[in-house]
Design a protein around this motif. Structure first.
Motif, PDB file in Angstrom:
ATOM      1  N   TYR A   1       7.814  -5.850  -1.742  1.00 48.22           N
ATOM      2  CA  TYR A   1       7.698  -7.203  -2.255  1.00 48.22           C
ATOM      3  C   TYR A   1       7.698  -8.173  -1.084  1.00 48.22           C
ATOM      4  O   TYR A   1       8.542  -8.089  -0.201  1.00 48.22           O
ATOM      5  CB  TYR A   1       8.858  -7.521  -3.201  1.00 48.22           C
ATOM      6  CG  TYR A   1       8.902  -8.970  -3.612  1.00 48.22           C
ATOM      7  CD1 TYR A   1       7.921  -9.489  -4.454  1.00 48.22           C
ATOM      8  CD2 TYR A   1       9.878  -9.819  -3.133  1.00 48.22           C
ATOM      9  CE1 TYR A   1       7.944 -10.812  -4.817  1.00 48.22           C
ATOM     10  CE2 TYR A   1       9.907 -11.149  -3.499  1.00 48.22           C
ATOM     11  CZ  TYR A   1       8.934 -11.641  -4.344  1.00 48.22           C
ATOM     12  OH  TYR A   1       8.955 -12.954  -4.691  1.00 48.22           O
ATOM     13  N   ASN A   2       6.734  -9.059  -1.057  1.00 52.15           N
ATOM     14  CA  ASN A   2       6.655 -10.074  -0.007  1.00 52.15           C
ATOM     15  C   ASN A   2       6.687 -11.424  -0.700  1.00 52.15           C
ATOM     16  O   ASN A   2       5.734 -11.780  -1.385  1.00 52.15           O
ATOM     17  CB  ASN A   2       5.369  -9.901   0.806  1.00 52.15           C
ATOM     18  CG  ASN A   2       5.297 -10.838   1.990  1.00 52.15           C
ATOM     19  OD1 ASN A   2       5.972 -11.876   2.022  1.00 52.15           O
ATOM     20  ND2 ASN A   2       4.487 -10.476   2.964  1.00 52.15           N
ATOM     21  N   PRO A   3       7.772 -12.212  -0.560  1.00 53.79           N
ATOM     22  CA  PRO A   3       7.889 -13.470  -1.295  1.00 53.79           C
ATOM     23  C   PRO A   3       6.824 -14.500  -0.912  1.00 53.79           C
ATOM     24  O   PRO A   3       6.555 -15.404  -1.662  1.00 53.79           O
ATOM     25  CB  PRO A   3       9.283 -13.982  -0.938  1.00 53.79           C
ATOM     26  CG  PRO A   3       9.704 -13.212   0.251  1.00 53.79           C
ATOM     27  CD  PRO A   3       8.925 -11.936   0.267  1.00 53.79           C
ATOM     28  N   ARG A   4       6.183 -14.330   0.244  1.00 51.25           N
ATOM     29  CA  ARG A   4       5.119 -15.264   0.629  1.00 51.25           C
ATOM     30  C   ARG A   4       3.810 -14.936  -0.071  1.00 51.25           C
ATOM     31  O   ARG A   4       2.886 -15.715  -0.060  1.00 51.25           O
ATOM     32  CB  ARG A   4       4.924 -15.241   2.147  1.00 51.25           C
ATOM     33  CG  ARG A   4       6.116 -15.863   2.872  1.00 51.25           C
ATOM     34  CD  ARG A   4       5.962 -15.714   4.339  1.00 51.25           C
ATOM     35  NE  ARG A   4       6.249 -14.310   4.638  1.00 51.25           N
ATOM     36  CZ  ARG A   4       6.187 -13.766   5.837  1.00 51.25           C
ATOM     37  NH1 ARG A   4       5.835 -14.468   6.862  1.00 51.25           N
ATOM     38  NH2 ARG A   4       6.477 -12.491   6.011  1.00 51.25           N
ATOM     39  N   ILE A   5       3.738 -13.748  -0.661  1.00 53.26           N
ATOM     40  CA  ILE A   5       2.549 -13.328  -1.383  1.00 53.26           C
ATOM     41  C   ILE A   5       2.930 -13.250  -2.852  1.00 53.26           C
ATOM     42  O   ILE A   5       3.838 -12.519  -3.219  1.00 53.26           O
ATOM     43  CB  ILE A   5       2.048 -11.963  -0.882  1.00 53.26           C
ATOM     44  CG1 ILE A   5       1.712 -12.053   0.603  1.00 53.26           C
ATOM     45  CG2 ILE A   5       0.865 -11.493  -1.692  1.00 53.26           C
ATOM     46  CD1 ILE A   5       1.466 -10.716   1.252  1.00 53.26           C
ATOM     47  N   THR A   6       2.225 -13.997  -3.690  1.00 59.55           N
ATOM     48  CA  THR A   6       2.633 -14.064  -5.095  1.00 59.55           C
ATOM     49  C   THR A   6       2.126 -12.903  -5.929  1.00 59.55           C
ATOM     50  O   THR A   6       2.632 -12.673  -7.008  1.00 59.55           O
ATOM     51  CB  THR A   6       2.145 -15.384  -5.729  1.00 59.55           C
ATOM     52  OG1 THR A   6       0.724 -15.453  -5.597  1.00 59.55           O
ATOM     53  CG2 THR A   6       2.802 -16.565  -5.056  1.00 59.55           C
ATOM     54  N   ALA A   7       1.136 -12.171  -5.450  1.00 62.95           N
ATOM     55  CA  ALA A   7       0.563 -11.092  -6.243  1.00 62.95           C
ATOM     56  C   ALA A   7       0.827  -9.741  -5.585  1.00 62.95           C
ATOM     57  O   ALA A   7       1.000  -9.646  -4.371  1.00 62.95           O
ATOM     58  CB  ALA A   7      -0.938 -11.296  -6.401  1.00 62.95           C
ATOM     59  N   SER A   8       0.838  -8.703  -6.394  1.00 52.55           N
ATOM     60  CA  SER A   8       0.935  -7.347  -5.882  1.00 52.55           C
ATOM     61  C   SER A   8      -0.395  -6.982  -5.244  1.00 52.55           C
ATOM     62  O   SER A   8      -1.404  -7.634  -5.486  1.00 52.55           O
ATOM     63  CB  SER A   8       1.215  -6.386  -7.028  1.00 52.55           C
ATOM     64  OG  SER A   8       2.459  -6.663  -7.596  1.00 52.55           O
ATOM     65  N   PRO A   9      -0.420  -5.899  -4.465  1.00 50.25           N
ATOM     66  CA  PRO A   9      -1.700  -5.443  -3.919  1.00 50.25           C
ATOM     67  C   PRO A   9      -2.676  -5.134  -5.046  1.00 50.25           C
ATOM     68  O   PRO A   9      -2.273  -4.807  -6.161  1.00 50.25           O
ATOM     69  CB  PRO A   9      -1.326  -4.169  -3.161  1.00 50.25           C
ATOM     70  CG  PRO A   9       0.130  -4.280  -2.896  1.00 50.25           C
ATOM     71  CD  PRO A   9       0.700  -5.082  -4.026  1.00 50.25           C
ATOM     72  N   LEU A  10      -3.948  -5.234  -4.739  1.00 48.53           N
ATOM     73  CA  LEU A  10      -4.978  -4.915  -5.728  1.00 48.53           C
ATOM     74  C   LEU A  10      -4.792  -3.479  -6.206  1.00 48.53           C
ATOM     75  O   LEU A  10      -4.421  -2.591  -5.430  1.00 48.53           O
ATOM     76  CB  LEU A  10      -6.367  -5.095  -5.124  1.00 48.53           C
ATOM     77  CG  LEU A  10      -6.721  -6.528  -4.711  1.00 48.53           C
ATOM     78  CD1 LEU A  10      -8.015  -6.545  -3.908  1.00 48.53           C
ATOM     79  CD2 LEU A  10      -6.832  -7.431  -5.928  1.00 48.53           C
ATOM     80  N   ARG A  11      -5.053  -3.243  -7.483  1.00 53.00           N
ATOM     81  CA  ARG A  11      -4.822  -1.923  -8.076  1.00 53.00           C
ATOM     82  C   ARG A  11      -5.616  -0.832  -7.355  1.00 53.00           C
ATOM     83  O   ARG A  11      -5.103   0.263  -7.148  1.00 53.00           O
ATOM     84  CB  ARG A  11      -5.182  -1.927  -9.571  1.00 53.00           C
ATOM     85  CG  ARG A  11      -4.233  -2.722 -10.419  1.00 53.00           C
ATOM     86  CD  ARG A  11      -2.979  -1.945 -10.676  1.00 53.00           C
ATOM     87  NE  ARG A  11      -2.122  -2.724 -11.540  1.00 53.00           N
ATOM     88  CZ  ARG A  11      -0.824  -2.628 -11.549  1.00 53.00           C
ATOM     89  NH1 ARG A  11      -0.221  -1.779 -10.778  1.00 53.00           N
ATOM     90  NH2 ARG A  11      -0.104  -3.367 -12.347  1.00 53.00           N
ATOM     91  N   TRP A  12      -6.872  -1.089  -6.997  1.00 44.28           N
ATOM     92  CA  TRP A  12      -7.663  -0.053  -6.347  1.00 44.28           C
ATOM     93  C   TRP A  12      -7.067   0.310  -4.991  1.00 44.28           C
ATOM     94  O   TRP A  12      -7.131   1.470  -4.575  1.00 44.28           O
ATOM     95  CB  TRP A  12      -9.135  -0.431  -6.241  1.00 44.28           C
ATOM     96  CG  TRP A  12      -9.473  -1.557  -5.305  1.00 44.28           C
ATOM     97  CD1 TRP A  12      -9.563  -2.877  -5.603  1.00 44.28           C
ATOM     98  CD2 TRP A  12      -9.761  -1.446  -3.908  1.00 44.28           C
ATOM     99  NE1 TRP A  12      -9.887  -3.608  -4.484  1.00 44.28           N
ATOM    100  CE2 TRP A  12     -10.026  -2.751  -3.423  1.00 44.28           C
ATOM    101  CE3 TRP A  12      -9.835  -0.383  -3.006  1.00 44.28           C
ATOM    102  CZ2 TRP A  12     -10.350  -3.010  -2.095  1.00 44.28           C
ATOM    103  CZ3 TRP A  12     -10.167  -0.645  -1.685  1.00 44.28           C
ATOM    104  CH2 TRP A  12     -10.419  -1.941  -1.244  1.00 44.28           C
ATOM    105  N   LYS A  13      -6.432  -0.647  -4.312  1.00 46.54           N
ATOM    106  CA  LYS A  13      -5.771  -0.349  -3.045  1.00 46.54           C
ATOM    107  C   LYS A  13      -4.502   0.467  -3.300  1.00 46.54           C
ATOM    108  O   LYS A  13      -4.209   1.411  -2.555  1.00 46.54           O
ATOM    109  CB  LYS A  13      -5.434  -1.635  -2.292  1.00 46.54           C
ATOM    110  CG  LYS A  13      -6.661  -2.330  -1.723  1.00 46.54           C
ATOM    111  CD  LYS A  13      -6.267  -3.545  -0.908  1.00 46.54           C
ATOM    112  CE  LYS A  13      -7.487  -4.213  -0.300  1.00 46.54           C
ATOM    113  NZ  LYS A  13      -7.107  -5.345   0.565  1.00 46.54           N
ATOM    114  N   GLN A  14      -3.763   0.137  -4.348  1.00 44.00           N
ATOM    115  CA  GLN A  14      -2.574   0.916  -4.698  1.00 44.00           C
ATOM    116  C   GLN A  14      -2.975   2.359  -5.010  1.00 44.00           C
ATOM    117  O   GLN A  14      -2.308   3.304  -4.592  1.00 44.00           O
ATOM    118  CB  GLN A  14      -1.857   0.302  -5.888  1.00 44.00           C
ATOM    119  CG  GLN A  14      -1.196  -1.022  -5.592  1.00 44.00           C
ATOM    120  CD  GLN A  14      -0.445  -1.563  -6.799  1.00 44.00           C
ATOM    121  OE1 GLN A  14       0.190  -0.820  -7.526  1.00 44.00           O
ATOM    122  NE2 GLN A  14      -0.505  -2.871  -6.996  1.00 44.00           N
TER     123      GLN A  14
END
Length: 192
Positions: free
Chosen positions: A113-126
């Motif tokens: 979790y990175n609080p400076r980034i509001t979204a999770s990584p893109l699903r295809w990258k996950q």
């Protein structure tokens, strides 16, 4: 007041990571409070798991609670429930900081979790990252685990072997590989 880290309603599993930093000398008050809130959480619709990470005496004062529910809807209902809100208000004088939590869905808890980034990584990258980490493990872990099991004269049992091999793979993924792997590729992983 709770952090505004709620996810929209989804039907797949969800995890909340709750952190509470408490004032020195208030450990017993907090532990007693945990004995009140834990059973209520565990009785909530959709509850799957409750894990507690206690502070290291003389080093930290932060308790971390990880709860898992079958859906983000059920988890959000618990996190915003009157019961939980009342108990949070009751323990507030013991907390050095506000009630802080992050809710993540599915396998998002494997990604930092990175609080400076509001979204999770893109699903295809996950998908690519998880697959690229699991593929070698699925091929190598049985080669490393099964011969020692046979040398202990344990009879070959497909279910038992699968239990040991998959448990080892999940442990390695969650505690060793994914934290290091995702940290090393974080720039690409969170790039949109």
């Amino acid at each position: 007041m709770p952090s505004p880290n709620f996810l929209p309603t989804k039907t797949h599993g969800a995890t909340a990571v709750i952190t509470h930093r408490i004032f020195p000398g208030k450990e017993n008050d907090y532990e007693n409070w945990l004995n009140q809130i834990a059973p209520l959480c565990k009785k909530s619709i959709g509850h799957l798991d409750w894990q507690m990470i206690r502070p290291i005496p003389t080093l930290t004062s932060t308790y971390t609670v990880i709860i898992r529910f079958d859906s983000t809807d059920h988890l959000n209902k618990w996190m915003t429930s009157v019961e939980r809100s009342n108990l949070i208000a009751e323990i507030a004088p013991v907390l050095a900081d506000n009630d802080s939590f992050v809710i993540q869905s599915g396998l998002d808890f494997l990604f930092p979790y990175n609080p400076r980034i509001t979204a999770s990584p893109l699903r295809w990258k996950q998908f690519l990252i998880t697959w690229s980490a699991i593929f070698p493990l699925v091929n190598l872990v049985p080669l490393a685990i099964l011969p020692p099991l046979r040398s202990l004269n344990l009879p070959q049992n497909r279910s038992f072997d699968s239990l040991i091999v998959t448990g080892t793979i999940v442990f390695l993924m969650v505690y060793l590989i994914m934290p290091i792997y995702t940290k090393s590729i974080k720039n690409w992983l969170f790039k949109r």
